[in-house]
Design a protein around this motif. Structure first.
Motif, PDB file in Angstrom:
ATOM      1  N   ASN A 120      45.632  96.978   2.310  1.00 19.55           N
ATOM      2  CA  ASN A 120      44.003  97.882   1.563  1.00 19.55           C
ATOM      3  C   ASN A 120      43.961  97.118   0.813  1.00 19.55           C
ATOM      4  OD1 ASN A 120      45.115  99.882   2.989  1.00 19.55           O
ATOM      5  ND2 ASN A 120      47.230 100.633   1.331  1.00 19.55           N
ATOM      6  N   LYS A 124      39.413  96.835   0.598  1.00 27.41           N
ATOM      7  CA  LYS A 124      38.844  97.485   0.094  1.00 27.41           C
ATOM      8  C   LYS A 124      37.101  96.086  -1.057  1.00 27.41           C
ATOM      9  CE  LYS A 124      42.030 100.526  -2.594  1.00 27.41           C
ATOM     10  NZ  LYS A 124      42.753 100.955  -3.431  1.00 27.41           N
ATOM     11  N   ASN A 127      34.910  95.519   1.779  1.00 28.27           N
ATOM     12  CA  ASN A 127      34.213  96.652   2.047  1.00 28.27           C
ATOM     13  C   ASN A 127      32.846  96.511   0.860  1.00 28.27           C
ATOM     14  OD1 ASN A 127      34.568  98.641   3.435  1.00 28.27           O
ATOM     15  ND2 ASN A 127      35.695 100.095   2.067  1.00 28.27           N
ATOM     16  N   LEU A 161      44.441 102.773   7.293  1.00 30.61           N
ATOM     17  CA  LEU A 161      42.887 102.483   5.745  1.00 30.61           C
ATOM     18  C   LEU A 161      41.090 103.096   6.617  1.00 30.61           C
ATOM     19  CD1 LEU A 161      41.797 103.245   3.434  1.00 30.61           C
ATOM     20  CD2 LEU A 161      42.262 100.766   3.046  1.00 30.61           C
ATOM     21  N   VAL A 165      37.998 104.857   5.744  1.00 35.18           N
ATOM     22  CA  VAL A 165      37.951 102.689   5.396  1.00 35.18           C
ATOM     23  C   VAL A 165      36.962 103.276   3.930  1.00 35.18           C
ATOM     24  CG1 VAL A 165      36.264 101.663   5.844  1.00 35.18           C
ATOM     25  CG2 VAL A 165      37.741 100.903   4.935  1.00 35.18           C
ATOM     26  N   THR A 166      35.824 103.649   3.714  1.00 33.04           N
ATOM     27  CA  THR A 166      35.135 104.247   2.904  1.00 33.04           C
ATOM     28  C   THR A 166      35.813 105.075   1.033  1.00 33.04           C
ATOM     29  OG1 THR A 166      33.862 105.998   3.403  1.00 33.04           O
ATOM     30  CG2 THR A 166      32.920 104.159   3.960  1.00 33.04           C
ATOM     31  N   HIS A 167      36.690 105.812   1.818  1.00 35.25           N
ATOM     32  CA  HIS A 167      37.312 106.957   1.163  1.00 35.25           C
ATOM     33  C   HIS A 167      38.371 106.776   0.587  1.00 35.25           C
ATOM     34  CE1 HIS A 167      37.128 110.947  -0.668  1.00 35.25           C
ATOM     35  NE2 HIS A 167      38.481 110.876  -0.621  1.00 35.25           N
ATOM     36  N   GLN A 168      39.109 105.930  -0.656  1.00 33.56           N
ATOM     37  CA  GLN A 168      40.587 106.087  -0.557  1.00 33.56           C
ATOM     38  C   GLN A 168      40.794 106.272  -2.256  1.00 33.56           C
ATOM     39  OE1 GLN A 168      39.393 101.775  -1.301  1.00 33.56           O
ATOM     40  NE2 GLN A 168      38.279 101.290   0.777  1.00 33.56           N
ATOM     41  N   LYS A 169      40.792 108.043  -1.974  1.00 33.25           N
ATOM     42  CA  LYS A 169      41.114 107.829  -3.334  1.00 33.25           C
ATOM     43  C   LYS A 169      42.808 108.843  -3.283  1.00 33.25           C
ATOM     44  CE  LYS A 169      36.997 108.519  -5.744  1.00 33.25           C
ATOM     45  NZ  LYS A 169      36.048 109.526  -6.177  1.00 33.25           N
ATOM     46  N   ILE A 175      46.599 109.592   2.570  1.00 32.05           N
ATOM     47  CA  ILE A 175      46.914 108.314   3.598  1.00 32.05           C
ATOM     48  C   ILE A 175      48.531 107.622   3.169  1.00 32.05           C
ATOM     49  CG2 ILE A 175      46.243 106.375   3.475  1.00 32.05           C
ATOM     50  CD1 ILE A 175      43.965 107.216   4.853  1.00 32.05           C
ATOM     51  N   ILE A 186      47.066 103.475  -1.363  1.00 32.59           N
ATOM     52  CA  ILE A 186      46.152 104.596  -1.897  1.00 32.59           C
ATOM     53  C   ILE A 186      46.816 105.729  -2.396  1.00 32.59           C
ATOM     54  CG2 ILE A 186      44.398 105.915  -0.256  1.00 32.59           C
ATOM     55  CD1 ILE A 186      44.339 103.298  -1.071  1.00 32.59           C
TER      56      ILE A 186
END
Length: 608
Positions: A120, A124, A127, A161, A165-169, A175, A186
């Motif tokens: 992960n 990140k 990205n 992920l 992949v753009t949303h990691q909250k 997740i 996450i």
């Protein structure tokens, strides 16, 4: 007379009300359906039967079974995860393999320029290097989330992920993976944590334990499946996520990514340094049963919650699998002595060792501060820089398994070097097929990357040369069940790997069941992981946005009221090299969509 008139009026009124109710029912929109994507990592279709995997076998018999299915090449996990997520081929997503070259050293990957993506923290960072979305496409999960669906991805770290992949909250997409509850995991939302407590489940994912131990050249690997960790994921899915989705009364998309049988096939200890039984031993059988148990638990919960009739289950595998061979008669690397490598076997990084030796250049380890590697002293590295100066490498080799990626940093000025590399690789008996970036021009013995859709709108660097390794079968009567491949890996001969263009690796499992799919239907048309997202977007009435044009198709023939379609089988051959070798690609087409069966040199690839 008055009574008759009054009765008639009531009759007319009653009929009017009935007609009005019927009309209202006719214009009511159909109830929105749900989707569960169940990814059985590395599951071979030939492994499924009514005894070992009764749940998946039932889905194939009662729903749709895709008997002509395909993984994308290179046949690696994160690469196909990007295709499953977006519906795009790798030339658009840029996720060319599990280990790829990026634009700058990645801190969380020991400052390597060629990070392993099943992490992960690495995802990140990568990205951020590529516009906060390294795959450059919006996933099905992200599209559903934006359309106010409930969304979740559960299971193996990395591909989970990548599904969003753009949303990691941790919200609104939920997740859960190997890192949940750790600093690189996450974060869980305030909504989820108390639900875990109520279900008596921990907030941190259990480790793989003994299943994560690969052994070494003298010690067998694991003898157990990944049952503990996957039971946790199955419990989280059935005791927390699905009940929550049912309470929300909104449509949902859920991805469950089962590490088994992949993890167990890699690490198993049933066949140390022997290619038979290879990945067909008792430990891998237990892994397949583990997968089926997870799927059965999810199906049962859907039924208990009253969601079975509105939920489509789409099962796929990211790739097939093969047994590892470490044998070669031509390699310089195998003539040297290394610790934990049996005498005469190929070491990890053998491609780079051979190229550096033949080109009279030095080797450096990008995963260890660019440290100098001296193979004559028993040293090797997973990935390699080949150069006089490691800060300005001539060649970067990303070691992956059944195929390797070679990058030439100054690609526009390196046509001569590319030709030299190809000529050297053509001499090696472990090579079976070469694909060269179109920008380098036509080189005899190779096919262009665009032929297998590795040239598109990708943000990440395009590999200059993709090296496919030789594959063969052990003569069990079913080559895709008993495939063996040369593999650039630290795992041992007899353990498991994928990534090649063998049909044993491209032949993945695909099946579907639910309200939008036909019943008891065998789909003989070619299908692939790139078709999953477009098909399910159609089912869910979602429109997937698109940057690139390398996309899969809607599997309309498998949907309710769909009609059978026509496909064609084709062959593409390269120019013949000076030594007589040529790369041959076998593929199928449906309209403009390509499906890659197998590729390589004649006599060196399973299925060719």
């Amino acid at each position: 007379m008055r009574i008759f008139t009054r009765s008639r009026r009531w009759l007319i009124l009653t009929l009017f009300v009935i007609a009005l109710v019927a009309a209202c029912n006719l214009v009511q929109p159909a109830k929105q359906h749900n989707v569960v994507i169940f990814v059985a990592d590395g599951l071979r279709p030939t492994s499924i039967n009514s005894i070992d995997m009764p749940t998946l076998n039932e889905i194939r018999e009662q729903g749709v079974t895709f008997v002509n299915s395909h993984s994308l090449f290179p046949t690696f996990t994160t690469a196909n995860a990007s295709a499953i997520a977006t519906g795009h081929y790798l030339g658009d997503t840029g996720d060319f393999s599990n280990t790829i070259k990026v634009s700058a050293p990645v801190k969380s990957a020991k400052n390597s320029l060629v990070p392993f993506l099943e992490n992960n923290a690495v995802l990140k960072e990568v990205n951020k290097q590529f516009g906060n979305n390294f795959i450059n496409e919006e996933s099905l999960l992200a599209t559903a989330r934006k359309a106010n669906f409930s969304t979740a991805a559960v299971g193996k770290i990395g591909p989970v992920l990548i599904q969003d992949v753009t949303h990691q909250k941790g919200e609104p997409t939920i997740i859960f993976d190997d890192a949940t509850g750790t600093p690189t995991g996450i974060a869980l939302s305030e909504e989820i944590t108390p639900l875990l407590t109520k279900a008596s489940l921990p907030t941190a994912t259990p480790s793989r334990g003994a299943n994560g131990k690969p052994g070494d050249s003298k010690t067998p690997g694991t003898k157990v499946a990944n049952t503990v960790q996957q039971q946790y994921f199955a419990d989280v899915t059935t005791k927390v996520i699905l009940p929550l989705f049912q309470q929300r009364k909104k449509p949902f998309v859920l991805v469950y990514w089962s590490r088994d049988p992949d993890g167990t096939q890699h690490n198993h200890g049933d066949s140390l340094n022997q290619i038979v039984p290879g990945i067909n031993g008792s430990t891998v059988l237990a892994a397949r049963q583990n997968v089926d148990n997870n799927l059965a638990q999810i199906r049962t919960k859907l039924k208990d919650l009253g969601l079975e009739t509105t939920t489509n289950i789409f099962v796929t595998a990211d790739h097939g699998f093969s047994t590892i061979s470490k044998e070669s008669k031509t390699s310089y690397a195998k003539t040297l002595a290394y610790s934990d490598v049996p005498k005469g076997f190929l070491p990890p990084g053998f491609v780079a060792i051979d190229l550096a030796h033949d080109l009279k250049l030095s080797l450096f380890d990008p995963d260890n501060k660019n440290a100098l590697i001296n193979p004559t002293k028993g040293q090797f590295s997973k990935n390699s820089l080949i150069a006089k100066d490691p800060n300005n490498p001539d060649i970067i080799v990303a070691g992956n398994g059944g195929s390797d990626l070679i990058y030439l940093p100054n690609v526009k000025n390196n046509k001569v070097l590319a030709k030299k590399i190809v000529d050297l690789l053509l001499k090696q008996d472990y090579v079976s097929g070469l694909f060269v970036d179109d920008i380098l021009g036509s080189i005899p013995g190779t096919l262009p990357s665009s032929a297998i859709k590795l040239r598109g709108t990708a943000r990440t660097p395009h590999p200059s040369i993709v090296v496919n390794f030789r594959s063969f079968d052990t003569g069990c009567g079913n080559p895709t069940a008993c495939g063996v491949e040369i593999a650039d890996t630290a795992l041992q001969q007899g353990q498991g790997m994928h990534g090649s263009f063998s049909r044993a690796d491209t032949y993945n499992t695909m099946a579907a069941i639910g309200p939008d799919f036909k019943q008891k239907y065998q789909d003989t048309a070619p299908t692939s992981n790139a078709d999953v997202a477009p098909t399910l977007a159609k089912v869910l009435k979602l429109k997937l946005p698109s940057q690139g044009k390398l996309v899969g198709r809607v599997l309309s023939e498998a949907l309710t009221n769909g009609v059978n379609i026509k496909s064609q089988s084709q062959t593409l051959e390269s120019q013949v090299a000076a030594n007589g070798l040529k790369t041959i690609l076998k593929y199928q087409t449906v309209g403009g969509t390509r499906y890659f069966d197998t590729a390589g040199f004649p006599g060196r690839t399973v299925g060719l």
